[in-house]
Design an enzyme around this catalytic site. Structure first.
Site, PDB file in Angstrom:
ATOM      1  CE1 TYR A 162     -19.713  -4.566  25.879  1.00  7.73           C
ATOM      2  CE2 TYR A 162     -19.030  -3.032  27.590  1.00  7.73           C
ATOM      3  CZ  TYR A 162     -18.713  -3.910  26.579  1.00  7.73           C
ATOM      4  OH  TYR A 162     -17.388  -4.147  26.272  1.00  7.73           O
ATOM      5  CE  LYS A 166     -17.602  -6.793  28.658  1.00  4.38           C
ATOM      6  NZ  LYS A 166     -16.734  -7.965  28.366  1.00  4.38           N
TER       7      LYS A 166
HETATM    8  N1  LIG Z   1     -13.239  -2.526  22.261  1.00  3.87           N
HETATM    9  C1  LIG Z   1     -13.385  -1.939  23.436  1.00  3.87           C
HETATM   10  O1  LIG Z   1     -13.320  -0.705  23.585  1.00  3.87           O
HETATM   11  C2  LIG Z   1     -13.634  -2.793  24.645  1.00  3.87           C
HETATM   12  C3  LIG Z   1     -13.535  -2.199  25.915  1.00  3.87           C
HETATM   13  C4  LIG Z   1     -13.757  -2.983  27.041  1.00  3.87           C
HETATM   14  C5  LIG Z   1     -14.051  -4.315  26.888  1.00  3.87           C
HETATM   15  N2  LIG Z   1     -14.146  -4.871  25.631  1.00  3.87           N
HETATM   16  C6  LIG Z   1     -14.440  -6.286  25.561  1.00  3.87           C
HETATM   17  O2  LIG Z   1     -13.419  -6.938  24.833  1.00  3.87           O
HETATM   18  C7  LIG Z   1     -13.896  -8.204  24.382  1.00  3.87           C
HETATM   19  C8  LIG Z   1     -13.486  -8.400  22.946  1.00  3.87           C
HETATM   20  O3  LIG Z   1     -14.179  -7.464  22.136  1.00  3.87           O
HETATM   21  P1  LIG Z   1     -13.471  -6.597  21.012  1.00  3.87           P
HETATM   22  O4  LIG Z   1     -13.542  -5.187  21.455  1.00  3.87           O
HETATM   23  O5  LIG Z   1     -12.170  -7.198  20.642  1.00  3.87           O
HETATM   24  O6  LIG Z   1     -14.560  -6.730  19.850  1.00  3.87           O
HETATM   25  P2  LIG Z   1     -14.568  -7.570  18.495  1.00  3.87           P
HETATM   26  O7  LIG Z   1     -15.970  -7.498  18.009  1.00  3.87           O
HETATM   27  O8  LIG Z   1     -13.503  -7.099  17.577  1.00  3.87           O
HETATM   28  O9  LIG Z   1     -14.245  -9.059  18.954  1.00  3.87           O
HETATM   29  C9  LIG Z   1     -15.193  -9.843  19.641  1.00  3.87           C
HETATM   30  C10 LIG Z   1     -15.097 -11.283  19.153  1.00  3.87           C
HETATM   31  O10 LIG Z   1     -16.027 -12.064  19.913  1.00  3.87           O
HETATM   32  C11 LIG Z   1     -16.713 -12.925  19.017  1.00  3.87           C
HETATM   33  N3  LIG Z   1     -18.002 -13.310  19.584  1.00  3.87           N
HETATM   34  C12 LIG Z   1     -19.112 -12.536  19.747  1.00  3.87           C
HETATM   35  N4  LIG Z   1     -20.099 -13.264  20.279  1.00  3.87           N
HETATM   36  C13 LIG Z   1     -19.632 -14.521  20.476  1.00  3.87           C
HETATM   37  C14 LIG Z   1     -20.175 -15.723  20.994  1.00  3.87           C
HETATM   38  N5  LIG Z   1     -21.461 -15.785  21.410  1.00  3.87           N
HETATM   39  N6  LIG Z   1     -19.403 -16.824  21.058  1.00  3.87           N
HETATM   40  C15 LIG Z   1     -18.127 -16.771  20.604  1.00  3.87           C
HETATM   41  N7  LIG Z   1     -17.556 -15.684  20.082  1.00  3.87           N
HETATM   42  C16 LIG Z   1     -18.298 -14.561  20.022  1.00  3.87           C
HETATM   43  C17 LIG Z   1     -16.846 -12.122  17.737  1.00  3.87           C
HETATM   44  O11 LIG Z   1     -17.103 -12.963  16.605  1.00  3.87           O
HETATM   45  C18 LIG Z   1     -15.491 -11.430  17.689  1.00  3.87           C
HETATM   46  O12 LIG Z   1     -14.531 -12.204  16.986  1.00  3.87           O
HETATM   47  C19 LIG Z   1     -15.410  -8.184  24.619  1.00  3.87           C
HETATM   48  O13 LIG Z   1     -15.699  -8.920  25.794  1.00  3.87           O
HETATM   49  C20 LIG Z   1     -15.698  -6.716  24.835  1.00  3.87           C
HETATM   50  O14 LIG Z   1     -16.858  -6.522  25.610  1.00  3.87           O
HETATM   51  C21 LIG Z   1     -13.939  -4.137  24.526  1.00  3.87           C
END
Ligand SMILES: NC(=O)c1ccc[n+]([C@@H]2O[C@H](COP(=O)([O-])OP(=O)(O)OC[C@H]3O[C@@H](n4cnc5c(N)ncnc54)[C@H](O)[C@@H]3O)[C@@H](O)[C@H]2O)c1
Length: 289
Positions: A162, A166
């Site tokens: 991850y 990132k």
């Molecule tokens: N939640 C956190 O603490 C956090 C922190 C930093 C970054 N992020 C990043 O935020 C972004 C959104 O994640 P989130 O936390 O909302 O999680 P989440 O799991 O709630 O949402 C992620 C979404 O991406 C979709 N997805 C996954 N793989 C996919 C693919 N191959 N093609 C299309 N869609 C796909 C999933 O179906 C889901 O709807 C991600 O890039 C994650 O790495 C999250």
């Protein structure tokens, strides 16, 4: 480093704009889609799962961001419905899977290659989304891309697959910012870097164990929408943490690298990377826009 206050009025110029959002069916992507709809934007949503909201201004295309054809279908839907793409939110992502220390072996005791599925989605899929997005935004000669990086983009993070992805996403933002600065400064790229945010990827139960404090997905959603709306924002990284929004890219670049190292030890090379970008751009085979 500077803290930003984001007001609802800051989103006003997103009204009537077309925004392609990936990862739109949950968490940060879903919250951003709702915010964009609230301010009168058109959302074209791509996700492997169906989008759980109904609204006259949202259209959904089942999209796996690692598949170029799926992304093409998503952007073509946006263009056919609205005639243009103004902004792209390259946000879809998955949770960590491997630390790269598992040292797995096959039945003969030989080492097997590591699982790169997280790098495939979080980095390759994001690069696909951004390059596809540029192809469509270029037609308007104006617009923006916001990419979901992470707090793990700029610090040590033991969930190595991850963190690698990132860090790569931050490299993508930095590289494209330098290139767009020359090719067309009216096309902007910025990143959001959410700290712990309650979604399907990061749950309250998981973060409690490590003493981390959660914020809601509305916080990074607001930072993403601001970066789309504010045409002065270019090449930035908005860290959202405990409900606050802090711009950190200028601080990371200027303080630790330029001021701290390059300016002190290699002052004559301060702008060498910018000049290198200019050289590569001048070698592009065809006129860009
Ligand atoms: N939640 C956190 O603490 C956090 C922190 C930093 C970054 N992020 C990043 O935020 C972004 C959104 O994640 P989130 O936390 O909302 O999680 P989440 O799991 O709630 O949402 C992620 C979404 O991406 C979709 N997805 C996954 N793989 C996919 C693919 N191959 N093609 C299309 N869609 C796909 C999933 O179906 C889901 O709807 C991600 O890039 C994650 O790495 C999250």
């Amino acid at each position: 480093m500077s803290e930003l206050t984001i007001n609802d009025a800051d989103f006003a110029n997103l009204r009537g704009q077309t925004v392609v959002v990936t990862g739109s069916s949950s968490g940060i992507g879903l919250e951003t889609a709702k915010l964009l709809l609230d301010v009168g934007a058109f959302v074209v949503a791509g996700d492997v799962n169906p989008v759980p909201i109904e609204h006259q201004n949202i259209a959904f295309h089942k999209t796996n961001i690692t598949l170029w054809e799926d992304l093409l279908g998503l952007f073509e839907l946006a263009e056919s419905k609205h005639g243009k793409v103004d902004h792209v939110f390259a946000n879809a992502g998955v949770a960590p899977k491997t630390l790269f220390v598992e040292d797995e072996v096959d039945e003969n005791g030989k080492p097997v290659p590591p699982n790169l599925s997280v790098v495939d989605v979080n980095l390759k899929g994001t690069i696909y989304t951004v390059t596809m997005g540029l192809h469509f935004i270029k037609k308007q000669k104006k617009g923006s891309i916001v990419v979901t990086a992470s707090a793990s983009s700029f610090q040590r993070f033991g969930c190595t697959d991850y963190g690698v992805a990132k860090h790569g996403v931050l490299g993508l933002i930095r590289g494209l910012h330098l290139n767009l600065r020359v090719l067309n400064p009216s096309i902007r790229i910025n990143g959001i870097a959410p700290n712990w945010t309650e979604t399907r990827i990061a749950t309250q139960a998981g973060t409690e164990k490590i003493g981390a404090k959660m914020q809601g997905p509305d916080v990074p959603a607001r930072s993403a929408a601001l970066l789309m709306a504010d045409e002065t924002k270019k090449g930035l990284l908005l860290f959202s943490v405990h409900g606050r929004h802090i711009e950190i890219e200028e601080a990371l670049l200027l303080k630790s690298v330029n001021e701290g190292l390059i300016r002190e030890y290699l002052p004559e090379e301060e702008f060498a990377f910018d000049k290198l970008a200019d050289v590569y751009i001048s070698r592009l085979p065809k006129k860009w826009s």
